[in-house]
Design an enzyme around this catalytic site. Structure first.
Site, short mmCIF file in Angstrom:
data_model
loop_
_atom_site.label_atom_id
_atom_site.label_comp_id
_atom_site.label_asym_id
_atom_site.label_seq_id
_atom_site.Cartn_x
_atom_site.Cartn_y
_atom_site.Cartn_z
N SER A 1 8.54 4.36 0.51
CA SER A 1 7.54 3.61 -0.22
C SER A 1 7.66 3.83 -1.73
CB SER A 1 6.14 4.04 0.25
OG SER A 1 5.16 3.25 -0.35
N SER B 1 0.88 -1.15 0.00
CA SER B 1 0.00 0.00 0.00
C SER B 1 0.92 1.21 0.00
CB SER B 1 -0.89 -0.02 1.24
OG SER B 1 -1.87 1.00 1.14
N GLU B 2 0.80 2.06 -1.02
CA GLU B 2 1.86 3.05 -1.25
C GLU B 2 1.93 4.16 -0.20
OE1 GLU B 2 -0.63 2.41 -3.39
OE2 GLU B 2 -1.43 4.24 -4.31
N ASN B 3 0.95 4.19 0.71
CA ASN B 3 1.06 5.15 1.81
C ASN B 3 2.03 4.66 2.89
OD1 ASN B 3 -1.11 3.24 2.07
ND2 ASN B 3 -1.71 4.26 3.96
#
Lengths: 234, 209
Positions: B88, B46-48
């Site tokens: 990330s 999850s790119e957060n």
């Protein structure tokens, strides 16, 4: 000299000027410096430029600074959660500079590391690349993106010791470390300040060198999209 | 019968390689974890700021500090790791994420992708989509073959502002599977009961081979 201040307003005292560039941590409403945002609202400082992935929601987080029209320009990757944002943007009251999310994070990180620019493939061939220097490396095209050197960083961590060594919790870390690094001064709010020496030095996510002023307070920690599954599936 | 959303997600799940790290976009891609084949283990990014994304929490277990890139509450799995947004996107930009599966408004025969902006309509932002398509090893698009007016979304050249240029490797639609190859698109597979003629008729892009 103690980094610990009694309130958000005290921690921001003397730091706010009209037209300044502020880098703010947080993703959506997760890990946002909600106490410092409230204090900036109360200060009445205006014409702010804010680098933040999102701009809160109507009436919460950075959305509060929109309601009071204190923001002149946003540098963000996604602003879809906020009707007042769209109203001000479409009426021309608010400037918006879209940044791909990773480019925004890296622009903060780079500035914090003393790097004024970097080349990335992100956005090549799109509107993001327009007007930017293009350069070839090993047969591939990259564009130049510049570091964001902010006047002030406002960030939120879970815990910090009195010297500002900070630990984040789960995905509330997000933009907070890069945002903290890219400001001339960084003010951090945490849920708990513990005595210096009580955190394991090997477990520090952000060293206190990046944190100049520190406050502790109660956080609402609002959830933007509450999604669950039924217990029967267990 | 063309594939429905679940069948498209199930087909996309067959793209997953055991032991890899992948990023799933919003929309149909969020259904992909329901169809991960037996014996295949992937770690979802999850790119957060998270690797090892689990399912939605049970009611009452929601944690405001634990959300995905769509801002939905989620859970951890045993191999979860957290990190900041710069790290990330470092792993995305650095090519460490093997694959992204994402939705699209338009795709074209050059592999160009448009999925973030319709001029004149509300623009919410590209989020992490431009970084993902430029950085990950392989980009798989999952979308309906045509829009609600029946117009092809698989074009000779995208008309909407691009998310990325020459970034798409494979397109999975309700009508079948196509690869972006030299000179156009190559049909890899047809959805159950869909003929090649039907797929060609619904496709504006050049089909080769």
């Amino acid at each position: 000299m103690s980094k610990v201040y009694g309130s958000a307003a005290e921690a921001l005292d003397g730091l706010l000027t009209d037209g300044m560039l502020i880098a703010a941590g947080g993703f959506g409403l997760c890990g946002i410096p909600e106490l410092l945002i409230d204090a900036i609202v109360d200060s009445g400082v205006k014409d702010l430029e804010i680098a933040s992935n999102n701009c809160g929601v109507d009436g919460f987080g950075l959305g509060k600074l929109l309601d009071t029209k204190q923001i002149k320009k946003m540098m963000s990757s996604y602003v879809g959660e906020n009707a007042e944002f769209m109203r001000q943007y479409l009426s021309g009251e608010l400037e918006l500079e879209f940044n791909p999310q990773g480019t925004l994070a890296e622009r903060m990180r780079a500035a914090g590391h003393g790097i004024p620019g970097f080349y990335t493939k992100t956005g090549v061939g799109t509107v993001i690349a327009e007007g930017k220097e293009h350069k070839e490396f090993n047969g591939e095209t990259y564009i130049l993106e510049e570091g964001i050197f902010a006047d002030l960083s406002i960030v939120k961590a879970w815990k910090a010791d009195e010297s500002g060594n900070a630990i984040f919790r789960k995905t509330a870390r997000n933009f907070n470390p890069p945002a903290a690094m890219c400001g001339k001064i960084c003010v951090m709010e945490v849920e708990e300040i513990v005595p210096t020496g009580s955190l394991d030095p090997d477990h520090i996510h952000l060293p206190g060198i990046y944190v100049h002023r520190l406050i502790q307070g109660e956080h609402e920690k609002r959830i933007e999209q509450r999604t669950t599954r039924p217990r029967e599936e267990a | 019968m063309p594939w429905d959303r679940n069948q498209m997600a199930a087909r996309a799940a067959k793209e997953l390689q055991d032991g890899t790290y992948v990023n799933l976009g919003i929309g149909i891609p969020t259904l992909v974890p329901n169809f991960i084949p037996e014996g295949v283990t992937v770690t979802l990014q999850s790119e957060n700021g998270m690797l090892g994304m689990g399912p939605f929490p049970f009611e009452g277990d929601e944690d405001p500090d634990l959300i995905n890139a769509g801002k939905q509450t989620i859970t951890e799995v045993p191999n979860t790791a957290y990190f900041d947004s710069a790290t990330s996107f470092g792993m995305i930009r650095g090519g460490k994420i093997a694959m992204a599966i994402l939705g699209a408004m338009e795709v074209d025969e050059n592999g160009d992708l448009a999925n973030w902006m319709i001029p004149g309509k509300l623009v919410k932002g590209m989020g992490g989509a431009m970084d993902l398509v430029a950085g990950v090893g392989r980009v798989v698009v999952v979308m309906d073959h045509t829009n609600k007016h029946g117009d092809s979304k698989v074009l000779k050249s995208c008309t909407l502002p691009l998310t990325g240029k020459a970034v798409v490797n494979r397109i999975i639609t309700n009508l079948g599977v196509m690869d972006v190859v030299e000179g156009g698109l190559k049909i890899v597979e047809l959805a159950d009961g869909v003929t090649e003629e039907e797929l060609r008729a619904a496709t504006e892009a050049t089909i080769v081979g």
